[in-house]
Design an enzyme around this catalytic site. Sequence first.
Site, PDB file in Angstrom:
ATOM      1  N   ARG A 230      -6.685  -3.475  10.749  1.00 44.16           N
ATOM      2  CA  ARG A 230      -5.578  -4.301  11.250  1.00 44.16           C
ATOM      3  C   ARG A 230      -5.970  -5.011  12.543  1.00 44.16           C
ATOM      4  NH1 ARG A 230      -1.734  -3.129   7.478  1.00 44.16           N
ATOM      5  NH2 ARG A 230      -1.553  -0.941   6.940  1.00 44.16           N
TER       6      ARG A 230
ATOM      7  N   LYS B 292       0.833  -1.200   0.000  1.00 46.22           N
ATOM      8  CA  LYS B 292       0.000   0.000   0.000  1.00 46.22           C
ATOM      9  C   LYS B 292       0.876   1.261   0.000  1.00 46.22           C
ATOM     10  CE  LYS B 292      -2.881   0.079   3.618  1.00 46.22           C
ATOM     11  NZ  LYS B 292      -3.174   1.449   4.083  1.00 46.22           N
TER      12      LYS B 292
ATOM     13  N   ASP C   7       2.828  -0.768  11.819  1.00 42.27           N
ATOM     14  CA  ASP C   7       1.575  -1.433  11.436  1.00 42.27           C
ATOM     15  C   ASP C   7       1.540  -2.895  11.865  1.00 42.27           C
ATOM     16  OD1 ASP C   7       0.692   0.925  10.341  1.00 42.27           O
ATOM     17  OD2 ASP C   7       1.398   0.442   8.328  1.00 42.27           O
TER      18      ASP C   7
HETATM   19  C1  S3P Z   1       2.451   4.959   6.164  1.00 42.04           C
HETATM   20  C2  S3P Z   1       3.075   5.343   7.303  1.00 42.04           C
HETATM   21  C3  S3P Z   1       2.639   4.948   8.643  1.00 42.04           C
HETATM   22  C4  S3P Z   1       1.741   3.719   8.595  1.00 42.04           C
HETATM   23  C5  S3P Z   1       0.682   3.829   7.543  1.00 42.04           C
HETATM   24  C6  S3P Z   1       1.302   4.027   6.169  1.00 42.04           C
HETATM   25  C7  S3P Z   1       2.944   5.465   4.867  1.00 42.04           C
HETATM   26  O1  S3P Z   1       1.927   6.012   9.245  1.00 42.04           O
HETATM   27  O2  S3P Z   1       1.136   3.515   9.850  1.00 42.04           O
HETATM   28  O3  S3P Z   1      -0.105   2.656   7.519  1.00 42.04           O
HETATM   29  O4  S3P Z   1       2.592   4.896   3.806  1.00 42.04           O
HETATM   30  O5  S3P Z   1       3.699   6.436   4.883  1.00 42.04           O
HETATM   31  P1  S3P Z   1       2.711   7.196  10.025  1.00 42.04           P
HETATM   32  O6  S3P Z   1       3.709   7.681   9.076  1.00 42.04           O
HETATM   33  O7  S3P Z   1       1.693   8.228  10.313  1.00 42.04           O
HETATM   34  O8  S3P Z   1       3.257   6.546  11.255  1.00 42.04           O
END
Ligand code: S3P
Length: 449
Positions: free
Chosen positions: A400, A26, A325
């Site tokens: 999740r 993702k 995550d």
């Molecule tokens: C992500 C960063 C993370 C993660 C999210 C996806 C990204 O969040 O928890 O599912 O793609 O940059 P944070 O950067 O806010 O910790």
Amino acid sequence: MTVTIFPVYAEEIEVVSRPFLLPPDKSILHRVLFIGSITRSAFRIPIPSEAAISHDIVATVLSLESLGVPIELFPDRIEVQGVGLGGYRMPTHVINCANSGTTARLLMGLLAGQPFNAALTGDESLSIRPMQRLADLLSSMGASIITAPDGTLPLMVNGKQLHGAEIRLPVASAQMKTALILAGLHAEGRSLIEEPWQSRDHTERMLEAFGFGIEVTDEGILLDPGIGPTISDEIEYFVPSDISSAAFLIAAAILLRKQIVIKNVSLNPTRTCFLDVLTLMGVELEAVNVSEQFGESRGDIIVYSANEGLAPFHIAPEDVPLLIDELPILAVLAVFADGESTVRGAQELRHKESDRLSVTTAQLQAFGVQVEELEDGLIIHGIPDRRLTHTTISHGGDHRLAMAFSIAALSCEGPVTIEGAEIVAVSYPEFFIHLAELSGSEHVTTQRQ
Ligand code: S3P
């Protein structure tokens, strides 16, 4: 959708011959779509199937469509034609980011320097997540973003000419870092972005591979918006499978004593900390067929299960951004470890799709596990081979947590029902199909309303 999970009593290790193919990563896919859209190249991104595409990615596709970017989701691929920096069109309606924090935050960075205004909104869960701290950081580049009174969505980005700035992030967040980098590419002058701890670095790798003016130094990330991109006109980008989704299947395989292969998983070193923790817990894993494209490595993961039982783990604050995550599923694995596991420095988990510290504590306690909730983490008292109390599942609308608790439910004393189970499609639409394949279809039954 209601899913009922029936207990599994696994004793012998069993080899599953069919390899698993999981949804595209993702984080990488959001970035290929957004960063691809500000190049002048045509991108072709093969996907395993339309069914594997998460709702979060659909939110990004629709948002780019609203900005006048030619983009289409086909059964076997996504195609996007870059319109170049400054090529977006003013949207005619509010952009709905649905449940996707990455879509909302990356758009804040991309839209801050446009010559038009744009409004962002999201679903109930995204609408209580913090946006003000990013709006404040972007304002040091001259951005003007007006959030709702409590610092959340809906918000209005009033496009402005931005200027380069030196910015130190108060928390390690790849979403905020990326938003600042994307804004910096639209600014006049150079920027320097620093983060307190390393978070996932897909943006830096992709911008470098596409020939943008970015350099990662000891002082921070240096941006020169006058440089690049220098990639060719037609790009085929193979996005690896999502290691954060693979984490659920790996955990299920460990608890069910299955040996499995997951194909073509992202092995970016800022994402593989989960595998390191599993190794410390005594799980035998192997990565084979490793290759690289655009600076992102990937390979097949073989999970050989843990013969001797699981050791407890201790997660320190600097590791948290590298497995942010995966913490919910690690909490579930800790339940079956021999001793006390701890997670510290994870206060950011309170700002995810739910307050993951408190919802996880409540659910594990309902399963009969001894858990202490700390301001910044968890202490989980594990007992090997335990059976859990069968209870209902409250996942707080968090994809999740719904997946993590469903895996725990396989070890309950009796059947467990999960309402609103369709939430898993936010990141891993085929989760229950894969879980049923792994556990035996009689152990995972689905009722669609
Ligand atoms: C992500 C960063 C993370 C993660 C999210 C996806 C990204 O969040 O928890 O599912 O793609 O940059 P944070 O950067 O806010 O910790």
